[in-house]
Design an enzyme around this catalytic site. Sequence first.
Site, PDB file in Angstrom:
ATOM      1  N   LEU A  34       0.826  -1.217   0.000  1.00 36.22           N
ATOM      2  CA  LEU A  34       0.000   0.000   0.000  1.00 36.22           C
ATOM      3  C   LEU A  34       0.863   1.270   0.000  1.00 36.22           C
ATOM      4  O   LEU A  34       2.035   1.225   0.408  1.00 36.22           O
ATOM      5  CB  LEU A  34      -0.885   0.017   1.253  1.00 36.22           C
ATOM      6  CG  LEU A  34      -1.956  -1.075   1.367  1.00 36.22           C
ATOM      7  CD1 LEU A  34      -2.592  -1.024   2.759  1.00 36.22           C
ATOM      8  CD2 LEU A  34      -3.011  -0.906   0.284  1.00 36.22           C
ATOM      9  N   SER A  35       0.268   2.361  -0.393  1.00 32.53           N
ATOM     10  CA  SER A  35       0.932   3.657  -0.276  1.00 32.53           C
ATOM     11  C   SER A  35       1.229   3.899   1.208  1.00 32.53           C
ATOM     12  O   SER A  35       0.369   3.686   2.065  1.00 32.53           O
ATOM     13  CB  SER A  35      -0.005   4.752  -0.803  1.00 32.53           C
ATOM     14  OG  SER A  35       0.582   6.020  -0.632  1.00 32.53           O
ATOM     15  N   GLY A  36       2.461   4.275   1.496  1.00 33.58           N
ATOM     16  CA  GLY A  36       2.849   4.533   2.889  1.00 33.58           C
ATOM     17  C   GLY A  36       3.262   3.298   3.663  1.00 33.58           C
ATOM     18  O   GLY A  36       3.606   3.386   4.842  1.00 33.58           O
ATOM     19  N   SER A  37       3.264   2.139   2.993  1.00 36.21           N
ATOM     20  CA  SER A  37       3.644   0.906   3.715  1.00 36.21           C
ATOM     21  C   SER A  37       5.147   0.875   3.987  1.00 36.21           C
ATOM     22  O   SER A  37       5.596   0.200   4.915  1.00 36.21           O
ATOM     23  CB  SER A  37       3.215  -0.335   2.921  1.00 36.21           C
ATOM     24  OG  SER A  37       3.799  -0.333   1.639  1.00 36.21           O
ATOM     25  N   GLY A  38       5.935   1.567   3.153  1.00 33.82           N
ATOM     26  CA  GLY A  38       7.389   1.609   3.373  1.00 33.82           C
ATOM     27  C   GLY A  38       8.217   1.100   2.202  1.00 33.82           C
ATOM     28  O   GLY A  38       9.414   0.867   2.350  1.00 33.82           O
ATOM     29  N   LYS A  39       7.618   0.985   1.024  1.00 33.45           N
ATOM     30  CA  LYS A  39       8.336   0.455  -0.143  1.00 33.45           C
ATOM     31  C   LYS A  39       9.580   1.294  -0.478  1.00 33.45           C
ATOM     32  O   LYS A  39      10.671   0.757  -0.621  1.00 33.45           O
ATOM     33  CB  LYS A  39       7.411   0.413  -1.380  1.00 33.45           C
ATOM     34  CG  LYS A  39       6.146  -0.402  -1.193  1.00 33.45           C
ATOM     35  CD  LYS A  39       5.270  -0.367  -2.431  1.00 33.45           C
ATOM     36  CE  LYS A  39       4.750   0.993  -2.841  1.00 33.45           C
ATOM     37  NZ  LYS A  39       3.811   1.622  -1.881  1.00 33.45           N
ATOM     38  N   SER A  40       9.384   2.601  -0.622  1.00 33.56           N
ATOM     39  CA  SER A  40      10.505   3.491  -0.999  1.00 33.56           C
ATOM     40  C   SER A  40      11.566   3.498   0.088  1.00 33.56           C
ATOM     41  O   SER A  40      12.768   3.416  -0.210  1.00 33.56           O
ATOM     42  CB  SER A  40      10.017   4.930  -1.179  1.00 33.56           C
ATOM     43  OG  SER A  40       9.181   5.012  -2.269  1.00 33.56           O
ATOM     44  N   SER A 107       1.866  -1.581  -7.358  1.00 30.46           N
ATOM     45  CA  SER A 107       1.618  -2.781  -8.199  1.00 30.46           C
ATOM     46  C   SER A 107       0.505  -3.633  -7.585  1.00 30.46           C
ATOM     47  O   SER A 107       0.758  -4.736  -7.104  1.00 30.46           O
ATOM     48  CB  SER A 107       2.898  -3.592  -8.407  1.00 30.46           C
ATOM     49  OG  SER A 107       3.684  -3.729  -7.248  1.00 30.46           O
TER      50      SER A 107
HETATM   51  N1  LIG Z   1      -5.200   7.021  -6.870  1.00 29.64           N
HETATM   52  C1  LIG Z   1      -3.993   6.707  -6.354  1.00 29.64           C
HETATM   53  N2  LIG Z   1      -3.798   5.478  -5.825  1.00 29.64           N
HETATM   54  C2  LIG Z   1      -2.580   5.171  -5.324  1.00 29.64           C
HETATM   55  N3  LIG Z   1      -1.523   6.019  -5.300  1.00 29.64           N
HETATM   56  C3  LIG Z   1      -1.679   7.253  -5.827  1.00 29.64           C
HETATM   57  C4  LIG Z   1      -2.924   7.638  -6.364  1.00 29.64           C
HETATM   58  N4  LIG Z   1      -2.791   8.921  -6.807  1.00 29.64           N
HETATM   59  C5  LIG Z   1      -1.545   9.300  -6.556  1.00 29.64           C
HETATM   60  N5  LIG Z   1      -0.857   8.300  -5.969  1.00 29.64           N
HETATM   61  C6  LIG Z   1       0.594   8.389  -5.661  1.00 29.64           C
HETATM   62  O1  LIG Z   1       1.216   7.590  -6.661  1.00 29.64           O
HETATM   63  C7  LIG Z   1       2.036   6.586  -6.078  1.00 29.64           C
HETATM   64  C8  LIG Z   1       1.676   5.207  -6.635  1.00 29.64           C
HETATM   65  O2  LIG Z   1       2.196   5.067  -7.904  1.00 29.64           O
HETATM   66  P1  LIG Z   1       2.522   3.622  -8.453  1.00 29.64           P
HETATM   67  O3  LIG Z   1       3.109   3.820  -9.805  1.00 29.64           O
HETATM   68  O4  LIG Z   1       3.329   2.891  -7.462  1.00 29.64           O
HETATM   69  O5  LIG Z   1       1.059   2.973  -8.544  1.00 29.64           O
HETATM   70  S1  LIG Z   1       0.583   1.659  -9.281  1.00 29.64           S
HETATM   71  O6  LIG Z   1       1.604   0.608  -9.047  1.00 29.64           O
HETATM   72  O7  LIG Z   1       0.433   1.935 -10.702  1.00 29.64           O
HETATM   73  O8  LIG Z   1      -0.705   1.298  -8.674  1.00 29.64           O
HETATM   74  C9  LIG Z   1       1.755   6.585  -4.607  1.00 29.64           C
HETATM   75  O9  LIG Z   1       3.044   6.565  -4.061  1.00 29.64           O
HETATM   76  P2  LIG Z   1       3.493   5.656  -2.836  1.00 29.64           P
HETATM   77  O10 LIG Z   1       2.876   6.358  -1.670  1.00 29.64           O
HETATM   78  O11 LIG Z   1       4.981   5.765  -2.863  1.00 29.64           O
HETATM   79  O12 LIG Z   1       3.022   4.257  -3.005  1.00 29.64           O
HETATM   80  C10 LIG Z   1       1.010   7.872  -4.324  1.00 29.64           C
HETATM   81  O13 LIG Z   1       1.927   8.827  -3.833  1.00 29.64           O
HETATM   82  N1  LIG Z   2       9.589  -0.159   9.668  1.00 29.32           N
HETATM   83  C1  LIG Z   2       9.386   0.764   8.728  1.00 29.32           C
HETATM   84  N2  LIG Z   2       9.727   0.498   7.451  1.00 29.32           N
HETATM   85  C2  LIG Z   2       9.498   1.415   6.479  1.00 29.32           C
HETATM   86  N3  LIG Z   2       8.962   2.645   6.690  1.00 29.32           N
HETATM   87  C3  LIG Z   2       8.609   2.964   7.956  1.00 29.32           C
HETATM   88  C4  LIG Z   2       8.795   2.039   9.007  1.00 29.32           C
HETATM   89  N4  LIG Z   2       8.352   2.616  10.147  1.00 29.32           N
HETATM   90  C5  LIG Z   2       7.908   3.846   9.809  1.00 29.32           C
HETATM   91  N5  LIG Z   2       8.066   4.074   8.496  1.00 29.32           N
HETATM   92  C6  LIG Z   2       7.714   5.335   7.818  1.00 29.32           C
HETATM   93  O1  LIG Z   2       6.615   5.084   6.952  1.00 29.32           O
HETATM   94  C7  LIG Z   2       6.686   5.939   5.809  1.00 29.32           C
HETATM   95  C8  LIG Z   2       6.686   5.063   4.569  1.00 29.32           C
HETATM   96  O2  LIG Z   2       6.726   5.899   3.434  1.00 29.32           O
HETATM   97  P1  LIG Z   2       7.284   5.395   2.039  1.00 29.32           P
HETATM   98  O3  LIG Z   2       8.566   4.653   2.209  1.00 29.32           O
HETATM   99  O4  LIG Z   2       7.257   6.561   1.114  1.00 29.32           O
HETATM  100  O5  LIG Z   2       6.149   4.319   1.636  1.00 29.32           O
HETATM  101  P2  LIG Z   2       5.658   3.871   0.204  1.00 29.32           P
HETATM  102  O6  LIG Z   2       6.837   3.980  -0.740  1.00 29.32           O
HETATM  103  O7  LIG Z   2       5.224   2.452   0.395  1.00 29.32           O
HETATM  104  O8  LIG Z   2       4.531   4.782  -0.145  1.00 29.32           O
HETATM  105  C9  LIG Z   2       7.978   6.750   5.941  1.00 29.32           C
HETATM  106  O9  LIG Z   2       7.660   8.000   6.489  1.00 29.32           O
HETATM  107  C10 LIG Z   2       8.798   5.906   6.914  1.00 29.32           C
HETATM  108  O10 LIG Z   2       9.708   6.679   7.663  1.00 29.32           O
END
Ligand SMILES: Nc1ncnc2c1ncn2[C@@H]1O[C@H](COP(=O)(O)OS(=O)(=O)O)[C@@H](OP(=O)(O)O)[C@H]1O
Ligand SMILES: Nc1ncnc2c1ncn2[C@@H]1O[C@H](COP(=O)(O)OP(=O)(O)O)[C@@H](O)[C@H]1O
Length: 199
Positions: A34-40, A107
Amino acid sequence: MSDKSIVWHQTSVSKQDRQALNGHKSCIIWFTGLSGSGKSTLANALAKALHEQQVRTYVLDGDNIRHGLNKDLGFSPQDRVENIRRIGEVAKLFVDAGIIALTAFISPYRADREQVRSLVEDGEFIEVYVKCPLSECEQRDPKGLYKKARAGEIPEFTGISSPYEEPEQPEIIIETDRLSVKEAVEQLLRLLKDCQIIS
Ligand SMILES: Nc1ncnc2c1ncn2[C@@H]1O[C@H](COP(=O)(O)OS(=O)(=O)O)[C@@H](OP(=O)(O)O)[C@H]1O
Ligand SMILES: Nc1ncnc2c1ncn2[C@@H]1O[C@H](COP(=O)(O)OP(=O)(O)O)[C@@H](O)[C@H]1O
């Protein structure tokens, strides 16, 4: 579309030659979640740890790719499929170049991830499920996107109004609400050693 008039060219330097020069194998480390799960965060922390061990890496990150190569794509199901297809093809080129490609994309569709797996040889696709409850991702909300999605300002937001299909047999699950970044990187390095990608 396939065109029979286009012939694949063998290169004079092979993937194996490049891997031998680098002193390690190449592969795709595919972070999904998920977005914010920690992938980056994890992809970058692992890339740094590998770089410090003289391992050649490259991070392909959702936001960056969507600024360039995939700037024509949005978040409809079709666009997400095309997003992952292109990234898979790019990641495959990195593997051929002898480099470890770390990809950080939501993804959300299982079939798309499996399609990328099928592009490379057995053992060259390492799926990392970055598992984190939606409630925790929403609390982190590093870019304020969940707040906007809940307010109806972002349509088709993954986990809220668009699906996420969990991996069924990922090579590893990292639960980021339980492990620190350091612990996660240690687990990933161990996996790469067990898979004999690095020594
Ligand atoms: N509608 C919607 N749903 C999900 N995410 C959104 C959306 N709009 C913008 N964003 C931002 O775009 C990042 C996700 O892009 P991705 O290329 O990883 O998405 S995907 O794999 O094609 O589903 C995602 O980044 P991450 O937070 O790093 O996952 C979001 O910041
Ligand atoms: N154990 C952990 N692993 C990865 N991220 C963490 C963890 N604990 C807290 N975080 C925080 O969660 C957020 C994840 O953001 P990000 O890496 O951008 O996620 P994503 O790429 O999945 O959207 C960051 O602010 C990061 O500091």
